[in-house]
Write a protein that holds these residues in place. Sequence first.
Motif, PDB file in Angstrom:
ATOM      1  N   HIS A   1      11.262   5.222  21.556  1.00 54.96           N
ATOM      2  CA  HIS A   1      12.429   6.611  21.445  1.00 54.96           C
ATOM      3  C   HIS A   1      13.877   5.804  21.775  1.00 54.96           C
ATOM      4  N   GLU A   2      14.158   4.653  21.006  1.00 53.17           N
ATOM      5  CA  GLU A   2      15.892   3.771  22.185  1.00 53.17           C
ATOM      6  C   GLU A   2      16.549   4.168  20.547  1.00 53.17           C
ATOM      7  N   LEU A   3      16.268   4.881  19.473  1.00 54.08           N
ATOM      8  CA  LEU A   3      17.000   4.670  18.646  1.00 54.08           C
ATOM      9  C   LEU A   3      16.628   6.380  18.014  1.00 54.08           C
ATOM     10  N   PRO A   4      17.545   7.020  17.416  1.00 48.97           N
ATOM     11  CA  PRO A   4      16.648   8.388  17.003  1.00 48.97           C
ATOM     12  C   PRO A   4      16.475   7.867  15.093  1.00 48.97           C
ATOM     13  N   LEU A   5      15.078   6.407  15.043  1.00 51.00           N
ATOM     14  CA  LEU A   5      14.937   6.473  13.779  1.00 51.00           C
ATOM     15  C   LEU A   5      12.990   6.652  13.743  1.00 51.00           C
ATOM     16  N   ILE A   6      13.136   6.678  12.725  1.00 49.63           N
ATOM     17  CA  ILE A   6      12.202   6.661  11.703  1.00 49.63           C
ATOM     18  C   ILE A   6      11.375   5.883  10.850  1.00 49.63           C
ATOM     19  N   ASP A   7      10.877   4.629  11.370  1.00 47.79           N
ATOM     20  CA  ASP A   7      10.380   3.399   9.601  1.00 47.79           C
ATOM     21  C   ASP A   7       9.282   3.776   9.719  1.00 47.79           C
ATOM     22  N   GLY A   8       9.127   3.430   8.249  1.00 50.91           N
ATOM     23  CA  GLY A   8       7.182   3.507   8.162  1.00 50.91           C
ATOM     24  C   GLY A   8       7.096   2.516   6.801  1.00 50.91           C
ATOM     25  N   VAL A   9       6.414   1.962   6.977  1.00 47.60           N
ATOM     26  CA  VAL A   9       5.838   0.704   5.730  1.00 47.60           C
ATOM     27  C   VAL A   9       4.043   1.017   4.914  1.00 47.60           C
ATOM     28  N   ALA A  10       4.301   1.644   3.355  1.00 45.43           N
ATOM     29  CA  ALA A  10       3.064   1.060   3.254  1.00 45.43           C
ATOM     30  C   ALA A  10       1.708  -0.199   2.648  1.00 45.43           C
ATOM     31  N   ARG A  11       1.255  -0.822   2.814  1.00 42.44           N
ATOM     32  CA  ARG A  11       0.432  -1.742   1.933  1.00 42.44           C
ATOM     33  C   ARG A  11      -0.252  -1.416   1.232  1.00 42.44           C
ATOM     34  N   ILE A  12      -0.446  -2.078   0.009  1.00 45.30           N
ATOM     35  CA  ILE A  12      -1.280  -1.645  -0.831  1.00 45.30           C
ATOM     36  C   ILE A  12      -1.948  -3.110  -1.406  1.00 45.30           C
ATOM     37  N   ARG A  13      -3.380  -3.201  -1.168  1.00 45.98           N
ATOM     38  CA  ARG A  13      -3.640  -4.555  -1.688  1.00 45.98           C
ATOM     39  C   ARG A  13      -3.632  -4.676  -3.539  1.00 45.98           C
ATOM     40  N   GLY A  14      -3.460  -5.640  -4.050  1.00 46.12           N
ATOM     41  CA  GLY A  14      -3.380  -6.393  -5.011  1.00 46.12           C
ATOM     42  C   GLY A  14      -1.983  -6.453  -5.101  1.00 46.12           C
ATOM     43  N   GLY A  15      -1.684  -8.122  -5.713  1.00 46.19           N
ATOM     44  CA  GLY A  15      -0.452  -8.840  -5.834  1.00 46.19           C
ATOM     45  C   GLY A  15      -0.631  -9.497  -7.091  1.00 46.19           C
TER      46      GLY A  15
ATOM     47  N   LEU B   1       2.721  -1.319 -16.430  1.00 47.93           N
ATOM     48  CA  LEU B   1       3.426  -1.251 -14.804  1.00 47.93           C
ATOM     49  C   LEU B   1       2.770  -0.152 -14.850  1.00 47.93           C
ATOM     50  N   MET B   2       2.702   0.994 -14.999  1.00 40.58           N
ATOM     51  CA  MET B   2       1.957   2.406 -15.492  1.00 40.58           C
ATOM     52  C   MET B   2      -0.414   2.376 -14.873  1.00 40.58           C
ATOM     53  N   SER B   3      -0.129   1.015 -15.594  1.00 39.56           N
ATOM     54  CA  SER B   3      -1.274   1.003 -15.687  1.00 39.56           C
ATOM     55  C   SER B   3      -1.794  -0.235 -14.177  1.00 39.56           C
ATOM     56  N   TRP B   4      -1.600  -0.400 -13.708  1.00 44.10           N
ATOM     57  CA  TRP B   4      -1.700  -1.595 -12.429  1.00 44.10           C
ATOM     58  C   TRP B   4      -1.351  -0.217 -11.324  1.00 44.10           C
ATOM     59  N   HIS B   5      -0.305   0.627 -11.523  1.00 46.59           N
ATOM     60  CA  HIS B   5      -0.119   1.584 -10.534  1.00 46.59           C
ATOM     61  C   HIS B   5      -1.767   2.016  -9.905  1.00 46.59           C
ATOM     62  N   LYS B   6      -1.968   2.353 -11.215  1.00 42.78           N
ATOM     63  CA  LYS B   6      -2.795   3.510 -11.502  1.00 42.78           C
ATOM     64  C   LYS B   6      -4.161   2.492 -10.993  1.00 42.78           C
ATOM     65  N   GLN B   7      -3.921   1.235 -11.209  1.00 44.35           N
ATOM     66  CA  GLN B   7      -5.312   0.362 -10.701  1.00 44.35           C
ATOM     67  C   GLN B   7      -5.435   0.305  -8.677  1.00 44.35           C
ATOM     68  N   HIS B   8      -4.177   0.444  -8.458  1.00 47.63           N
ATOM     69  CA  HIS B   8      -3.984   0.517  -7.314  1.00 47.63           C
ATOM     70  C   HIS B   8      -3.499   1.176  -6.188  1.00 47.63           C
TER      71      HIS B   8
END
Length: 221
Positions: A62-76, A214-221
């Motif tokens: 709570h030092e700074l009024p910031l909210i950060d987040g990251v989502a990691r999805i398997r598959g590269g 790109l659409m297929s990759w997104h749907k797959q992963h």
Amino acid sequence: MKTLSLLILTMIACTAVFVSAAAAQVTDWKQIPIPTLPTFHPKEPKRIELQNGMVIFLTEDHELPLIDGVARIRGGSREEPANKAGLVQLYGETWRTGGTKNQTGDQLDDFLEARAARVETGGGTDSTTIGWSCLKEDFDDAFKVFLDVLRDPAFRPDKLDLAQKEAIDAISRRNDNPLQIAARQAAKLAYGADNPYVREPEYSSIAAVQQQDLMSWHKQH
């Protein structure tokens, strides 16, 4: 003129005193006293597992009024077809710049910049990522964009074309640095020339990537 001479002499005298003081100090770096560092107590993240199997690590600060987040999805990139090397690189860029079904990437830029917020995406060797950063009071707005990009990306052709041109430009300049050439060749010797970890995008493989890929990759992963 006399004032200038007096000033120069004073500066010389000060310099001589400084050098003399420095010479009187330790000559071995091992004798330099090292102050005690403050105790470091990293916060342990809270682990939350949802019913669908997704795992969340939550760390509050709570030092700074910031909210950060990251989502990691398997598959590269190690899983992309050899004849379309660079697909995940293009995916990681156009995932965000290509906008969503509801808004273009440029519209998202304007919306987020007005709130000093950001939503960014990227593609790596074994995973892809999407993250956000915003002020606490803008969390609802920024998180809606995050979810929209996560669920309904559009990968618009004009942004894909721009990303391909940038990738082709990078390929044309990748031999400018001898160290990069040496690093690529060393990796091939270590892993083997056909290993996915040393695969490099080429002009033909970048050009082969289409919006549907790109659409297929997104749907797959």
